[in-house]
Write a protein that holds these residues in place. Structure first.
Motif, PDB file in Angstrom:
ATOM      1  N   HIS A 268       0.835  -1.208   0.000  1.00 53.82           N
ATOM      2  CA  HIS A 268       0.000   0.000   0.000  1.00 53.82           C
ATOM      3  C   HIS A 268       0.872   1.262   0.000  1.00 53.82           C
ATOM      4  CE1 HIS A 268      -3.830  -2.044   0.208  1.00 53.82           C
ATOM      5  NE2 HIS A 268      -3.143  -2.979   0.850  1.00 53.82           N
ATOM      6  N   LEU A 270       0.419   4.325   1.619  1.00 59.66           N
ATOM      7  CA  LEU A 270       0.500   5.184   2.818  1.00 59.66           C
ATOM      8  C   LEU A 270       0.444   6.670   2.442  1.00 59.66           C
ATOM      9  CD1 LEU A 270       1.581   2.387   3.797  1.00 59.66           C
ATOM     10  CD2 LEU A 270       3.184   3.613   5.212  1.00 59.66           C
ATOM     11  N   SER A 272      -2.633   8.369   1.951  1.00 56.10           N
ATOM     12  CA  SER A 272      -3.913   9.032   2.239  1.00 56.10           C
ATOM     13  C   SER A 272      -3.740  10.210   3.184  1.00 56.10           C
ATOM     14  CB  SER A 272      -4.916   8.039   2.827  1.00 56.10           C
ATOM     15  OG  SER A 272      -4.362   7.420   3.965  1.00 56.10           O
ATOM     16  N   ASN A 276      -4.899  13.862   2.001  1.00 52.83           N
ATOM     17  CA  ASN A 276      -6.000  14.507   2.727  1.00 52.83           C
ATOM     18  C   ASN A 276      -5.583  15.825   3.377  1.00 52.83           C
ATOM     19  OD1 ASN A 276      -7.483  12.326   1.973  1.00 52.83           O
ATOM     20  ND2 ASN A 276      -7.622  11.388   3.989  1.00 52.83           N
ATOM     21  N   ILE A 310      -8.030   6.441  -6.127  1.00 51.70           N
ATOM     22  CA  ILE A 310      -7.980   7.893  -5.885  1.00 51.70           C
ATOM     23  C   ILE A 310      -8.966   8.639  -6.787  1.00 51.70           C
ATOM     24  CG2 ILE A 310      -6.475   9.917  -5.847  1.00 51.70           C
ATOM     25  CD1 ILE A 310      -4.159   8.101  -5.263  1.00 51.70           C
ATOM     26  N   TRP A 313     -12.771   5.940  -6.115  1.00 51.31           N
ATOM     27  CA  TRP A 313     -13.385   5.891  -4.781  1.00 51.31           C
ATOM     28  C   TRP A 313     -13.291   7.206  -4.010  1.00 51.31           C
ATOM     29  CZ3 TRP A 313     -17.040   2.789  -3.863  1.00 51.31           C
ATOM     30  CH2 TRP A 313     -17.054   1.507  -4.413  1.00 51.31           C
ATOM     31  N   VAL A 317     -16.753   9.035  -3.000  1.00 53.40           N
ATOM     32  CA  VAL A 317     -17.292   9.118  -1.632  1.00 53.40           C
ATOM     33  C   VAL A 317     -17.488  10.582  -1.234  1.00 53.40           C
ATOM     34  CG1 VAL A 317     -16.359   6.893  -0.848  1.00 53.40           C
ATOM     35  CG2 VAL A 317     -15.052   8.971  -0.412  1.00 53.40           C
ATOM     36  N   TYR A 366      -3.230   3.273  11.436  1.00 56.21           N
ATOM     37  CA  TYR A 366      -3.340   2.844  10.036  1.00 56.21           C
ATOM     38  C   TYR A 366      -3.882   1.420   9.968  1.00 56.21           C
ATOM     39  CZ  TYR A 366      -2.087   1.525   5.260  1.00 56.21           C
ATOM     40  OH  TYR A 366      -2.156   1.112   3.953  1.00 56.21           O
ATOM     41  N   HIS A 368      -5.045  -0.989   6.294  1.00 57.33           N
ATOM     42  CA  HIS A 368      -5.338  -0.767   4.884  1.00 57.33           C
ATOM     43  C   HIS A 368      -6.799  -1.095   4.600  1.00 57.33           C
ATOM     44  CE1 HIS A 368      -5.272  -4.930   3.499  1.00 57.33           C
ATOM     45  NE2 HIS A 368      -4.089  -5.128   4.070  1.00 57.33           N
ATOM     46  N   HIS A 369      -7.193  -0.827   3.355  1.00 65.42           N
ATOM     47  CA  HIS A 369      -8.598  -0.846   3.001  1.00 65.42           C
ATOM     48  C   HIS A 369      -9.313  -2.157   3.382  1.00 65.42           C
ATOM     49  CE1 HIS A 369     -12.083   0.422   0.826  1.00 65.42           C
ATOM     50  NE2 HIS A 369     -12.107  -0.725   0.197  1.00 65.42           N
ATOM     51  N   TYR A 402     -11.249  11.833   8.054  1.00 65.29           N
ATOM     52  CA  TYR A 402     -12.045  13.067   7.989  1.00 65.29           C
ATOM     53  C   TYR A 402     -13.441  12.613   7.615  1.00 65.29           C
ATOM     54  CZ  TYR A 402      -7.497  15.195   7.922  1.00 65.29           C
ATOM     55  OH  TYR A 402      -6.221  15.549   8.271  1.00 65.29           O
ATOM     56  N   VAL A 405     -14.734  11.512   4.043  1.00 66.79           N
ATOM     57  CA  VAL A 405     -14.299  10.255   3.424  1.00 66.79           C
ATOM     58  C   VAL A 405     -14.644   9.058   4.302  1.00 66.79           C
ATOM     59  CG1 VAL A 405     -11.924  10.802   4.130  1.00 66.79           C
ATOM     60  CG2 VAL A 405     -12.266   8.981   2.504  1.00 66.79           C
ATOM     61  N   ASN A 409     -17.706   5.621   3.562  1.00 65.98           N
ATOM     62  CA  ASN A 409     -17.064   4.313   3.616  1.00 65.98           C
ATOM     63  C   ASN A 409     -17.671   3.442   4.721  1.00 65.98           C
ATOM     64  OD1 ASN A 409     -14.806   3.704   1.719  1.00 65.98           O
ATOM     65  ND2 ASN A 409     -14.081   5.709   2.376  1.00 65.98           N
ATOM     66  N   VAL A 410     -17.952   4.058   5.863  1.00 63.38           N
ATOM     67  CA  VAL A 410     -18.456   3.273   6.994  1.00 63.38           C
ATOM     68  C   VAL A 410     -19.954   2.996   6.834  1.00 63.38           C
ATOM     69  CG1 VAL A 410     -18.842   3.249   9.490  1.00 63.38           C
ATOM     70  CG2 VAL A 410     -16.673   4.076   8.577  1.00 63.38           C
ATOM     71  N   VAL A 414     -19.375  -0.222   4.369  1.00 65.73           N
ATOM     72  CA  VAL A 414     -19.218  -1.269   5.385  1.00 65.73           C
ATOM     73  C   VAL A 414     -20.563  -1.737   5.947  1.00 65.73           C
ATOM     74  CG1 VAL A 414     -18.472  -1.525   7.803  1.00 65.73           C
ATOM     75  CG2 VAL A 414     -16.843  -0.781   6.080  1.00 65.73           C
TER      76      VAL A 414
HETATM   77  C1  LIG Z   1     -14.564   1.620   6.747  1.00 62.19           C
HETATM   78  C2  LIG Z   1     -13.571   2.434   5.993  1.00 62.19           C
HETATM   79  C3  LIG Z   1     -13.204   3.683   6.462  1.00 62.19           C
HETATM   80  C4  LIG Z   1     -12.310   4.461   5.737  1.00 62.19           C
HETATM   81  N1  LIG Z   1     -11.988   5.700   6.212  1.00 62.19           N
HETATM   82  C5  LIG Z   1     -11.111   6.473   5.517  1.00 62.19           C
HETATM   83  C6  LIG Z   1     -10.763   7.775   5.998  1.00 62.19           C
HETATM   84  O1  LIG Z   1     -11.244   8.251   7.008  1.00 62.19           O
HETATM   85  N2  LIG Z   1      -9.869   8.490   5.273  1.00 62.19           N
HETATM   86  C7  LIG Z   1      -9.327   8.008   4.116  1.00 62.19           C
HETATM   87  O2  LIG Z   1      -8.529   8.708   3.493  1.00 62.19           O
HETATM   88  N3  LIG Z   1      -9.652   6.794   3.637  1.00 62.19           N
HETATM   89  C8  LIG Z   1     -10.523   6.013   4.312  1.00 62.19           C
HETATM   90  N4  LIG Z   1     -10.837   4.766   3.830  1.00 62.19           N
HETATM   91  C9  LIG Z   1     -10.304   4.321   2.536  1.00 62.19           C
HETATM   92  C10 LIG Z   1      -9.001   3.522   2.611  1.00 62.19           C
HETATM   93  O3  LIG Z   1      -9.110   2.483   3.528  1.00 62.19           O
HETATM   94  C11 LIG Z   1      -7.812   4.392   2.964  1.00 62.19           C
HETATM   95  O4  LIG Z   1      -7.773   5.517   2.126  1.00 62.19           O
HETATM   96  C12 LIG Z   1      -6.506   3.630   2.763  1.00 62.19           C
HETATM   97  O5  LIG Z   1      -6.510   2.467   3.552  1.00 62.19           O
HETATM   98  C13 LIG Z   1      -5.329   4.502   3.117  1.00 62.19           C
HETATM   99  O6  LIG Z   1      -4.137   3.780   3.013  1.00 62.19           O
HETATM  100  P1  LIG Z   1      -3.151   3.966   1.789  1.00 62.19           P
HETATM  101  O7  LIG Z   1      -2.850   5.403   1.610  1.00 62.19           O
HETATM  102  O8  LIG Z   1      -2.002   3.049   2.020  1.00 62.19           O
HETATM  103  O9  LIG Z   1      -4.068   3.501   0.597  1.00 62.19           O
HETATM  104  P2  LIG Z   1      -3.798   2.686  -0.756  1.00 62.19           P
HETATM  105  O10 LIG Z   1      -4.332   1.325  -0.587  1.00 62.19           O
HETATM  106  O11 LIG Z   1      -2.402   2.820  -1.167  1.00 62.19           O
HETATM  107  O12 LIG Z   1      -4.770   3.449  -1.777  1.00 62.19           O
HETATM  108  C14 LIG Z   1      -4.359   4.619  -2.472  1.00 62.19           C
HETATM  109  C15 LIG Z   1      -5.217   5.808  -2.135  1.00 62.19           C
HETATM  110  O13 LIG Z   1      -6.525   5.647  -2.628  1.00 62.19           O
HETATM  111  C16 LIG Z   1      -7.448   6.375  -1.811  1.00 62.19           C
HETATM  112  N5  LIG Z   1      -8.497   5.448  -1.395  1.00 62.19           N
HETATM  113  C17 LIG Z   1      -8.457   4.101  -1.425  1.00 62.19           C
HETATM  114  N6  LIG Z   1      -9.642   3.574  -1.079  1.00 62.19           N
HETATM  115  C18 LIG Z   1     -10.443   4.605  -0.803  1.00 62.19           C
HETATM  116  C19 LIG Z   1     -11.801   4.700  -0.382  1.00 62.19           C
HETATM  117  N7  LIG Z   1     -12.575   3.627  -0.186  1.00 62.19           N
HETATM  118  N8  LIG Z   1     -12.306   5.918  -0.175  1.00 62.19           N
HETATM  119  C20 LIG Z   1     -11.554   7.029  -0.367  1.00 62.19           C
HETATM  120  N9  LIG Z   1     -10.277   6.992  -0.775  1.00 62.19           N
HETATM  121  C21 LIG Z   1      -9.728   5.797  -0.994  1.00 62.19           C
HETATM  122  C22 LIG Z   1      -6.657   6.942  -0.646  1.00 62.19           C
HETATM  123  O14 LIG Z   1      -6.374   8.289  -0.906  1.00 62.19           O
HETATM  124  C23 LIG Z   1      -5.377   6.116  -0.666  1.00 62.19           C
HETATM  125  O15 LIG Z   1      -4.265   6.807  -0.174  1.00 62.19           O
HETATM  126  C24 LIG Z   1     -11.756   3.971   4.535  1.00 62.19           C
HETATM  127  C25 LIG Z   1     -12.136   2.707   4.072  1.00 62.19           C
HETATM  128  C26 LIG Z   1     -13.040   1.950   4.782  1.00 62.19           C
HETATM  129  C27 LIG Z   1     -13.444   0.623   4.261  1.00 62.19           C
END
Ligand SMILES: Cc1cc2nc3c(=O)[nH]c(=O)nc-3n(C[C@H](O)[C@H](O)[C@H](O)COP(=O)(O)OP(=O)(O)OC[C@H]3O[C@@H](n4cnc5c(N)ncnc54)[C@H](O)[C@@H]3O)c2cc1C
Ligand code: SF4
Length: 513
Positions: A268, A270, A272, A276, A310, A313, A317, A366, A368-369, A402, A405, A409-410, A414
């Motif tokens: 992943h 990291l 976000s 944000n 990015i 999703w 959202v 942290y 992941h998704h 925040y 977002v 998602n929740v 979920v």
């Molecule tokens: C229940 C739940 C709650 C979440 N709450 C948040 C939150 O508060 N803030 C947040 O930024 N993301 C949230 N996410 C989305 C996602 O889980 C995180 O963005 C991600 O895990 C961040 O890790 P990463 O940067 O390594 O993501 P990566 O897996 O590397 O993904 C790349 C980027 O894609 C974007 N992204 C991926 N999935 C989503 C998604 N479902 N919605 C919006 N953006 C997404 C993020 O900007 C992320 O950095 C949530 C997902 C779920 C299922």
């Protein structure tokens, strides 16, 4: 020359060319930044999130000053910190005689609503609330897209944005001849694969000061600060981005849904937290990933899978959130009212998958998704946990959280609390899914192959109990046809045994609190 203007920068607006600063006149305008206890405590944010935001704000203020801007910065422990954006703005306006205020719209409904009210109450000042154009889709464009559609689906929205921005497009067609490479992605992780390491960001003096501040003011908040390693400057965010592009992006698609014991990051990005906060622009991240594909450094399935997160999703959202707030926050389609079990805070549970994901959340702010969706979220859905409490938990525990977002998602993805607005079916799964995508079950006291009884994996009987409990609301969903046919194939006794195991488990869950 235009009159002097006070420009407010909020904690997630750390972008030098943000709309509120774009016409800045450095010789006469002033920037205001405030650290407010109310923003740290309206929900009790994870300590790492507080350190991240405050440290990134302080670093950003320093950069603005180096660029020659005047910045009035109110620290959390300043004696005259009034605790409110509005009194801070009003006090600067009174001192300076300035009558103009510019800000970029707050990203969350709660704050935006407060600012709109304040604007209406003060016609004597010119208060200019500007659009946040760091997003790829404006509120108006999303509304226009959503209008007249019976059903909103991310896939079609994403395709439209790909075309609009020309991302992964070749002669008007999607690169590789298809929009989506999901079928090639989502593989389990081979046991012997070694994970990339992550860059280490040594806390500097600013971050060390903020760590002390957060421990002294918010020491009782969830989480540990020992392993704090978030990017707090644009320079660090760019380093995180280039590390991801080189080390993880090529395998991002393949393993984006995988999980492994004691391995929080896998492939992943990291990113976000940095996106944000505004340290990175989403379009620059998307274009950097696209370039890796164009230069043959990463395969299309990985790059498309990453860009979809990015451009698809993240934008989708946000669009849904603004389309439906404020009523969205109180939706509860499945009438779920069970209280959050205390192990959501302590990680003290013998369900190993949950123990892993929650302890990691405590230690790094942290997960992941798939950990958020298919382990913690799946459990919350199956156990019928109250959407309001679950949403609040997610907002409190992640460094990237925040409401704009987190909430869709929740509530939507979920908990299916919006009745299918966001997801076409509930993301409910038995232990078999977790076993296929991780090695958690190998380290668990429960047996993932058993369907009922004290040693059976709780996800197994909770899954069938959930389907039976919500049959009247869900059985007409075409994507659940097979599930309900399987349920109906079970004889009465089998169904009773599963439901009895679920009853015992859920009762014990209620009694532990
Ligand atoms: C229940 C739940 C709650 C979440 N709450 C948040 C939150 O508060 N803030 C947040 O930024 N993301 C949230 N996410 C989305 C996602 O889980 C995180 O963005 C991600 O895990 C961040 O890790 P990463 O940067 O390594 O993501 P990566 O897996 O590397 O993904 C790349 C980027 O894609 C974007 N992204 C991926 N999935 C989503 C998604 N479902 N919605 C919006 N953006 C997404 C993020 O900007 C992320 O950095 C949530 C997902 C779920 C299922
Ligand atoms: S057996 Fe069940 S509870 Fe244990 S780790 Fe696997 S899915 Fe989770």
């Amino acid at each position: 020359m235009s009159p002097p203007c006070l420009r407010l920068i909020l904690g997630d607006q750390l972008t030098p060319n943000i709309s509120s600063l774009r016409d800045m006149a450095p010789e006469q305008d002033m920037i205001l930044m405030c650290e407010l206890a109310t923003e740290a405590t309206y929900v009790h944010h994870h300590k790492q999130k507080l350190v991240l935001v405050l440290s990134a704000m302080r670093h950003f203020a320093r950069e603005l000053r180096l660029l020659g801007f005047k910045v009035h910065y109110v620290t959390l422990d300043a004696q005259d910190n009034s605790g409110s954006f509005f009194s801070e703005i009003e006090s600067v306006l009174a001192r300076s005689g300035c009558r103009h205020v510019a800000l970029t719209e707050p990203a969350e409904y709660r704050l935006q609503d407060q600012f709109r009210h304040w604007q209406q109450q003060h016609p004597q000042w010119q208060i200019d609330i500007r659009e946040d154009d760091r997003f790829l889709c404006s509120h108006d464009s999303f509304r226009r897209w959503a209008q007249d559609r019976k059903q909103l689906r991310m896939e079609y929205f994403y395709r439209q944005l790909r075309q609009e921005y020309g991302i992964l497009m070749e002669q008007g067609q999607p690169a590789g001849g298809q929009w989506n490479f999901d079928r090639e992605n989502r593989k389990p992780l081979p046991a012997n694969r070694v994970m990339p390491t992550q860059p280490q960001f040594m806390p500097d003096e600013i971050t060390l000061d903020v760590i002390k501040l957060v421990e002294s003011h918010f020491g009782q908040h969830f989480g540990s600060l020992e392993s704090f390693n978030h990017a707090v400057t644009r320079e660090q965010a760019l380093l995180q981005l280039s590390h991801f592009l080189d080390s993880s992006l090529p395998l991002f698609g393949d393993y984006q849904d995988a999980m492994r014991q004691d391995e929080p990051w896998l492939y992943h990005s990291l990113l976000s937290t940095s996106i944000n906060l505004g340290l990175l622009n989403p379009l620059e991240v998307i274009q950097a990933a696209q370039e890796q594909w164009q230069q043959g450094q990463a395969p299309l399935n990985a790059v498309e899978g990453f860009i979809r997160q990015i451009m698809g999703w993240r934008e989708y959202v946000r669009g849904l959130y603004w389309l439906h707030m404020p009523e969205y926050a109180s939706r509860n389609y499945l009438n779920a009212y069970r209280s959050l079990p205390s192990f959501f805070w302590s990680a003290d549970t013998d369900l190993n998958c949950l123990q892993q994901c929650i302890s990691q959340t405590r230690d790094y702010a942290y997960a992941h998704h798939i950990q958020r969706l298919m382990v913690i979220g799946n459990f919350a859905l199956l156990a019928g946990l109250d959407p309001e409490q679950v949403s609040r938990w997610y907002l409190e525990v992640y460094a990237d959280a925040y409401e704009w977002v987190e909430l869709p998602n929740v509530l939507g993805m979920v908990l299916f609390a919006d009745g299918g607005e966001m997801a076409s079916k509930p993301y409910a799964a038995s232990g078999a899914y977790i076993n296929r995508m991780s090695n958690y079950c190998k380290h668990c006291r429960y047996d993932v192959r058993r369907k009922s009884g004290p040693d059976a994996c709780p996800f197994n009987y909770l899954y069938w109990d959930f389907m039976a409990r919500h049959e009247s609301l869900l059985s007409q969903n075409p994507r659940l046809g097979l599930t309900y046919r399987q349920l109906h194939k079970m004889d009465e006794e089998q169904q009773q045994v599963l439901q009895q195991s679920a009853r015992i488990f859920l009762k014990s869950l209620d009694q532990t609190d």
